[in-house]
Design a protein around this motif. Structure first.
Motif, mmCIF file in Angstrom:
data_model
loop_
_atom_site.group_PDB
_atom_site.id
_atom_site.type_symbol
_atom_site.label_atom_id
_atom_site.label_comp_id
_atom_site.label_asym_id
_atom_site.label_seq_id
_atom_site.Cartn_x
_atom_site.Cartn_y
_atom_site.Cartn_z
ATOM 1 N N LYS A 1 -0.800 36.789 31.685
ATOM 2 C CA LYS A 1 -1.013 37.873 30.723
ATOM 3 C C LYS A 1 -2.418 38.453 30.753
ATOM 4 N N TYR A 2 -3.379 37.667 31.253
ATOM 5 C CA TYR A 2 -4.773 38.124 31.259
ATOM 6 C C TYR A 2 -5.154 38.862 32.535
ATOM 7 N N CYS A 3 -4.335 38.774 33.575
ATOM 8 C CA CYS A 3 -4.808 39.183 34.900
ATOM 9 C C CYS A 3 -4.361 40.591 35.282
ATOM 10 N N GLY A 4 -5.297 41.397 35.738
ATOM 11 C CA GLY A 4 -5.034 42.781 36.144
ATOM 12 C C GLY A 4 -4.125 42.892 37.360
ATOM 13 N N LEU B 1 -10.285 31.872 51.362
ATOM 14 C CA LEU B 1 -9.221 32.879 51.448
ATOM 15 C C LEU B 1 -8.503 32.918 50.116
ATOM 16 N N GLN B 2 -8.610 34.062 49.428
ATOM 17 C CA GLN B 2 -7.972 34.178 48.113
ATOM 18 C C GLN B 2 -7.008 35.349 48.089
ATOM 19 N N SER B 3 -5.921 35.193 47.346
ATOM 20 C CA SER B 3 -4.958 36.287 47.181
ATOM 21 C C SER B 3 -4.144 36.059 45.924
ATOM 22 N N LEU C 1 -7.313 25.936 42.562
ATOM 23 C CA LEU C 1 -6.204 26.302 41.676
ATOM 24 C C LEU C 1 -6.609 25.928 40.251
ATOM 25 N N ARG C 2 -7.062 26.904 39.515
ATOM 26 C CA ARG C 2 -7.487 26.592 38.149
ATOM 27 C C ARG C 2 -6.284 26.221 37.290
ATOM 28 N N ILE C 3 -6.463 25.220 36.444
ATOM 29 C CA ILE C 3 -5.419 24.882 35.478
ATOM 30 C C ILE C 3 -5.379 25.970 34.383
ATOM 31 N N GLU C 4 -6.468 26.701 34.257
ATOM 32 C CA GLU C 4 -6.636 27.826 33.308
ATOM 33 C C GLU C 4 -6.796 27.368 31.862
ATOM 34 N N THR C 5 -5.877 26.532 31.378
ATOM 35 C CA THR C 5 -6.044 25.870 30.083
ATOM 36 C C THR C 5 -5.149 24.642 30.077
ATOM 37 N N CYS D 1 -11.147 26.457 34.249
ATOM 38 C CA CYS D 1 -10.470 27.087 33.124
ATOM 39 C C CYS D 1 -11.128 28.407 32.740
ATOM 40 N N LEU D 2 -10.373 29.148 31.944
ATOM 41 C CA LEU D 2 -10.892 30.355 31.311
ATOM 42 C C LEU D 2 -11.423 29.966 29.938
ATOM 43 N N VAL D 3 -12.450 30.656 29.511
ATOM 44 C CA VAL D 3 -13.025 30.374 28.194
ATOM 45 C C VAL D 3 -12.930 31.644 27.353
ATOM 46 N N GLY E 1 -14.988 30.440 33.880
ATOM 47 C CA GLY E 1 -15.413 31.817 33.608
ATOM 48 C C GLY E 1 -14.926 32.277 32.259
ATOM 49 N N PRO E 2 -15.657 33.215 31.657
ATOM 50 C CA PRO E 2 -15.196 33.804 30.396
ATOM 51 C C PRO E 2 -14.007 34.729 30.650
ATOM 52 N N PHE E 3 -13.081 34.754 29.708
ATOM 53 C CA PHE E 3 -11.967 35.713 29.767
ATOM 54 C C PHE E 3 -12.506 37.125 29.506
ATOM 55 N N ILE E 4 -12.075 38.079 30.330
ATOM 56 C CA ILE E 4 -12.480 39.485 30.173
ATOM 57 C C ILE E 4 -11.205 40.325 30.075
ATOM 58 N N PRO E 5 -10.970 41.007 28.938
ATOM 59 C CA PRO E 5 -9.703 41.732 28.775
ATOM 60 C C PRO E 5 -9.576 42.911 29.748
ATOM 61 N N GLU F 1 -8.793 44.008 41.209
ATOM 62 C CA GLU F 1 -9.346 44.047 39.861
ATOM 63 C C GLU F 1 -8.639 43.056 38.941
ATOM 64 N N ILE F 2 -9.029 41.786 39.059
ATOM 65 C CA ILE F 2 -8.504 40.744 38.180
ATOM 66 C C ILE F 2 -8.880 41.079 36.738
ATOM 67 N N TYR F 3 -10.146 41.522 36.563
ATOM 68 C CA TYR F 3 -10.656 41.959 35.260
ATOM 69 C C TYR F 3 -11.593 43.130 35.526
ATOM 70 N N PRO F 4 -11.858 43.957 34.509
ATOM 71 C CA PRO F 4 -12.708 45.129 34.745
ATOM 72 C C PRO F 4 -14.195 44.763 34.849
HETATM 73 N N1 5AD Z 1 -10.866 37.507 32.935
HETATM 74 C C1 5AD Z 1 -11.535 36.499 33.541
HETATM 75 N N2 5AD Z 1 -11.050 35.752 34.534
HETATM 76 C C2 5AD Z 1 -9.799 36.034 34.958
HETATM 77 N N3 5AD Z 1 -9.034 35.450 35.906
HETATM 78 C C3 5AD Z 1 -7.865 36.109 35.961
HETATM 79 N N4 5AD Z 1 -7.838 37.106 35.055
HETATM 80 C C4 5AD Z 1 -9.038 37.073 34.405
HETATM 81 C C5 5AD Z 1 -9.611 37.825 33.343
HETATM 82 N N5 5AD Z 1 -8.957 38.831 32.758
HETATM 83 C C6 5AD Z 1 -9.435 34.266 36.669
HETATM 84 C C7 5AD Z 1 -8.395 33.147 36.575
HETATM 85 C C8 5AD Z 1 -8.011 32.903 38.015
HETATM 86 C C9 5AD Z 1 -9.194 33.430 38.769
HETATM 87 C C10 5AD Z 1 -8.927 33.780 40.194
HETATM 88 O O1 5AD Z 1 -9.565 34.573 38.037
HETATM 89 O O2 5AD Z 1 -8.983 31.995 36.000
HETATM 90 O O3 5AD Z 1 -7.753 31.542 38.313
#
Ligand code: 5AD
Ligand code: FES
Length: 330
Positions: free
Chosen positions: A52-55, A90-92, A142-146, A182-184, A212-216, A288-291
């Motif tokens: 839900k967070y990823c672009g 290598l990331q995708s 491979l992040r567990i994310e949370t 994880c995301l914070v 990394g911090p979550f970025i909407p 663009e995972i995040y802006p």
């Molecule tokens: N904000 C910050 N990090 C993000 N990721 C994915 N979407 C976002 C976002 N909106 C991170 C995830 C993923 C990594 C490749 O990018 O944690 O594992």
């Protein structure tokens, strides 16, 4: 530290600077002053998943999707090697076009360059991981994310928390240097769950942790959520260093997105790795995972020089070896 101690430290902001300094000391004592650079190739932004967070989530129709094909990936890696990188990442997105045969072929070609190779291509079966290892891949991210299972379910439609954990245990058992993280600042994420995240890193004996911090992102269901806090993400990172003293910890790009000095501050608060982008400029903006991602208009040469300058300016130097955990000379 146990959960109570971690939660208490995460909740109390009166000693943050002391904590960052302590993490910096633990970093110096255990992994030294060298910074390992990893050249990151973002080779496909096509993804079947819907985080839900990823672009890059599949329902986002506003992304122009791309795939870099084998020969171009190998050329990109060769260029990175010429720039001095000793690890290629290598990331995708989770893109099934790259089946096991394609990935193992790419691994074998890149491994001819005498570099460490990291994969960050999502959840796979045990047998697939095994083929990647056999072909020469050294590490896997491979992040567990949370580790909050309910939040995990909420954030990852049609995905399974159990399978994600299974992947991490498989990777460990196959002998990969295994990275998670994880995301914070995800919506409804609690401080207690961040403490659990750190305990999880310890439980699986992670070799690398990215935080990394979550970025909407505008084109996701979380577009109106508040962004994560840079200093809290830094704190989770610093506590990770203190609790897992000899692992590799990157100063993440998301940290630099929220704070123009983010990676340098992270390198002085426990981090010892940076992962500059080595992808051709034409693709960068599309990943663009995040802006607000940094360096989207820059060339690989520019990022290499830029980051070296920043690292030298704080009295640190760039490692010339491959930067395996616990094997400082390899
Ligand atoms: N904000 C910050 N990090 C993000 N990721 C994915 N979407 C976002 C976002 N909106 C991170 C995830 C993923 C990594 C490749 O990018 O944690 O594992
Ligand atoms: Fe890309 Fe600084 S790292 S321009």
């Amino acid at each position: 530290m146990n959960k109570e101690e971690l939660t208490e430290i995460l909740s109390d902001n009166s000693n943050n600077n002391r904590l960052y300094k302590e993490a910096d000391r633990v970093r110096r004592e255990n992994v030294g002053d060298k910074v390992h650079l990893r050249g990151l190739i973002e080779f496909s932004n096509i993804c079947k998943r819907q985080c839900k967070y990823c672009g890059l989530r599949s329902p986002n129709k506003d992304v122009e999707r791309y795939r870099i094909l084998k020969d171009d990936i190998i050329n990109t890696a060769a260029n990175a090697v010429n720039l001095g990188y000793r690890t290629i990442v290598l990331q995708s997105g989770e893109d099934d076009y790259y089946d096991t045969d394609k990935i193992t072929e790419i691994i074998r070609e890149i491994k001819k360059f005498d570099v460490a190779l990291t994969l960050s291509i999502g959840e796979k079966t045990y047998d697939e991981f095994k083929e990647f290892k056999k072909a020469g891949a050294d590490r896997y991210l491979l992040r567990i994310e949370t580790t909050d299972e309910n939040l995990y379910k909420e954030m990852h439609p049609h995905a399974s928390y159990e399978n994600r954990k299974r992947c991490l245990y498989d990777l460990k058992s196959l002998g990969f240097e295994t990275g998670t993280g994880c995301l914070v600042g995800l919506p409804n994420q609690t401080i207690e769950s961040l403490a659990d995240d750190i305990l999880f890193f310890k439980e699986i004996d992670a070799d690398m942790i990215g935080i990394g911090p979550f970025i909407p992102h505008e084109q996701t269901p979380l577009k109106d959520a508040s962004k994560g806090d840079f200093w809290l993400a830094l704190k989770v990172m610093a506590l990770t260093r203190i609790n897992l003293p000899n692992i590799n910890i990157p100063a993440t790009t998301a940290m630099e997105t929220l704070n123009p000095q983010g990676r340098i501050i992270a390198l002085q608060s426990g981090a010892n790795v940076v992962m500059p982008n080595v992808t051709s400029t034409e693709y960068r903006a599309k990943y663009e995972i995040y802006p607000g991602k940094i360096c989207i208009n820059d060339q690989p040469e520019k990022c290499r020089g830029c980051i070296e300058g920043k690292i030298r300016a704080i009295g640190r130097t760039i490692s010339k070896n491959k930067g395996f955990r616990n094997k400082p000379n390899l």
